[in-house]
Write a protein that holds these residues in place. Structure first.
Motif, short mmCIF file in Angstrom:
data_model
loop_
_atom_site.label_atom_id
_atom_site.label_comp_id
_atom_site.label_asym_id
_atom_site.label_seq_id
_atom_site.Cartn_x
_atom_site.Cartn_y
_atom_site.Cartn_z
N GLN A 211 -6.60 -37.06 28.20
CA GLN A 211 -6.58 -36.65 29.59
C GLN A 211 -7.68 -37.29 30.42
O GLN A 211 -7.47 -37.65 31.58
CB GLN A 211 -6.68 -35.12 29.67
CG GLN A 211 -5.42 -34.41 29.21
CD GLN A 211 -5.60 -32.91 29.12
OE1 GLN A 211 -6.13 -32.38 28.17
NE2 GLN A 211 -5.16 -32.21 30.15
N ASP A 212 -8.87 -37.45 29.84
CA ASP A 212 -9.97 -38.03 30.62
C ASP A 212 -9.68 -39.49 30.96
O ASP A 212 -10.00 -39.96 32.06
CB ASP A 212 -11.30 -37.87 29.91
CG ASP A 212 -11.33 -38.48 28.51
OD1 ASP A 212 -10.25 -38.83 27.97
OD2 ASP A 212 -12.44 -38.61 27.95
N LYS B 109 -7.09 -39.63 33.80
CA LYS B 109 -7.68 -39.36 35.11
C LYS B 109 -8.43 -40.58 35.64
O LYS B 109 -8.31 -40.93 36.82
CB LYS B 109 -8.63 -38.17 35.02
CG LYS B 109 -9.21 -37.75 36.36
CD LYS B 109 -10.04 -36.48 36.25
CE LYS B 109 -10.58 -36.07 37.61
NZ LYS B 109 -11.40 -34.82 37.51
N GLN C 209 -5.89 -43.16 36.71
CA GLN C 209 -5.25 -42.71 37.94
C GLN C 209 -6.12 -43.04 39.15
O GLN C 209 -5.64 -43.55 40.17
CB GLN C 209 -4.99 -41.21 37.84
CG GLN C 209 -4.11 -40.62 38.90
CD GLN C 209 -3.96 -39.12 38.70
OE1 GLN C 209 -4.95 -38.40 38.58
NE2 GLN C 209 -2.72 -38.65 38.62
N GLN C 210 -7.42 -42.77 39.03
CA GLN C 210 -8.34 -43.05 40.13
C GLN C 210 -8.45 -44.55 40.40
O GLN C 210 -8.48 -44.99 41.55
CB GLN C 210 -9.72 -42.46 39.81
CG GLN C 210 -9.74 -40.94 39.81
CD GLN C 210 -11.05 -40.36 39.31
OE1 GLN C 210 -11.86 -41.05 38.65
NE2 GLN C 210 -11.28 -39.09 39.59
N PHE D 152 2.73 -36.98 38.14
CA PHE D 152 1.41 -37.52 37.78
C PHE D 152 1.05 -38.70 38.68
O PHE D 152 -0.06 -38.79 39.19
CB PHE D 152 1.39 -37.95 36.31
CG PHE D 152 0.14 -38.69 35.93
CD1 PHE D 152 -1.00 -38.00 35.55
CD2 PHE D 152 0.09 -40.08 35.97
CE1 PHE D 152 -2.17 -38.68 35.22
CE2 PHE D 152 -1.07 -40.77 35.65
CZ PHE D 152 -2.20 -40.07 35.27
N PRO E 195 -1.60 -37.74 43.61
CA PRO E 195 -2.73 -38.28 44.38
C PRO E 195 -2.30 -39.10 45.58
O PRO E 195 -3.05 -39.20 46.57
CB PRO E 195 -3.50 -39.13 43.36
CG PRO E 195 -2.54 -39.42 42.28
CD PRO E 195 -1.60 -38.26 42.22
N LYS F 259 -1.97 -30.93 28.19
CA LYS F 259 -1.73 -32.34 27.88
C LYS F 259 -0.25 -32.67 28.05
O LYS F 259 0.62 -31.89 27.68
CB LYS F 259 -2.16 -32.64 26.44
CG LYS F 259 -2.11 -34.12 26.07
CD LYS F 259 -2.59 -34.35 24.64
CE LYS F 259 -2.69 -35.84 24.34
NZ LYS F 259 -1.44 -36.58 24.56
#
Length: 223
Positions: free
Chosen positions: A70-71, A74, A77-78, A116, A120, A142
């Motif tokens: 997950q980290d 993220k 994604q950013q 997902f 954003p 997850k």
């Protein structure tokens, strides 16, 4: 109150966010470049031809996401938002959204792309409500690689939009005006039941249909 619905890819964005996410994963070396690019290109060609199996594609895409912690997801994604999406957002798209928001309309993005990738993007565009393909998550949050429910594509956009409205005790008929902006003939089911369909940067098939129906045509990317 009026309702304004927007497709995302090639409508508010001049890119396909799902396809570009796949290309991004290849570019940063997160997936096997040759195999992933081959599958991604195949699915994109099927989408353009109108032959895509949405469940097969979504579970390919979501299965890829599920392979990362997950980290890392993220962080990727950013990075994707900063390098790919933010530079693609056009002033005319922001202005159209803001016009509806300022008018007090209920505004939502309705996209076949998974939540997902698109959550954003909706936030960056200032849109609170997002109707997108929902990935399944386990008890720890997850991604499992599976899709929840039916795809938000084609007639599925009608089903999911009505379900979203029902949660607010509303129906399409409760609104004086319902706009739906889309670039694609794949969205004709939903476009055909709203009061104000708008062909937005339309592909050839939608442009032909919209012209025959007398629907307005606009271009948000000619700036």
């Amino acid at each position: 109150m009026n309702l304004a619905l927007f497709d995302l890819d090639h409508t508010l964005l001049p890119i396909d966010s799902d396809y570009e996410w796949g290309q991004f994963l290849v570019r940063i070396g997160a997936v096997d470049a040759a195999e992933f690019a081959r599958r991604n290109d195949e699915f994109f060609a099927q989408y353009q031809a109108g032959t895509l199996d949405p469940v097969e594609y979504l579970e390919f895409s979501l299965g890829t996401l599920a392979s990362f912690p997950q980290d890392r997801l993220k962080a990727m994604q950013q990075q994707y938002m900063a390098e790919v999406v933010q530079p693609a957002i056009r002033p005319a798209a922001r202005a159209l959204l803001q016009k509806h928001i300022d008018a007090g309309d209920l505004v939502a993005i309705v996209t076949a792309t998974n939540h997902f990738v698109t959550a954003p993007i909706a936030k960056a565009l200032g849109v609170e409500h997002l109707i997108a393909a929902m990935p399944e998550v386990d008890a720890d949050g997850k991604l499992t690689g599976k899709l929840v429910g039916t795809p938000t594509q084609g007639a599925g956009k009608i089903t999911h939009t009505k379900a979203w409205l029902a949660k607010m005790d509303k129906t399409l008929e409760d609104f004086d005006t319902v706009h739906f902006y889309s670039d694609s003939h794949n969205d004709l089911p939903l476009m055909s039941i709203v009061s104000h369909p708008v062909a937005t940067n339309p592909n050839a098939a939608l442009k032909t249909h919209a012209t025959a129906q007398g629907w307005p045509l606009i271009d948000l990317f000619n700036d």
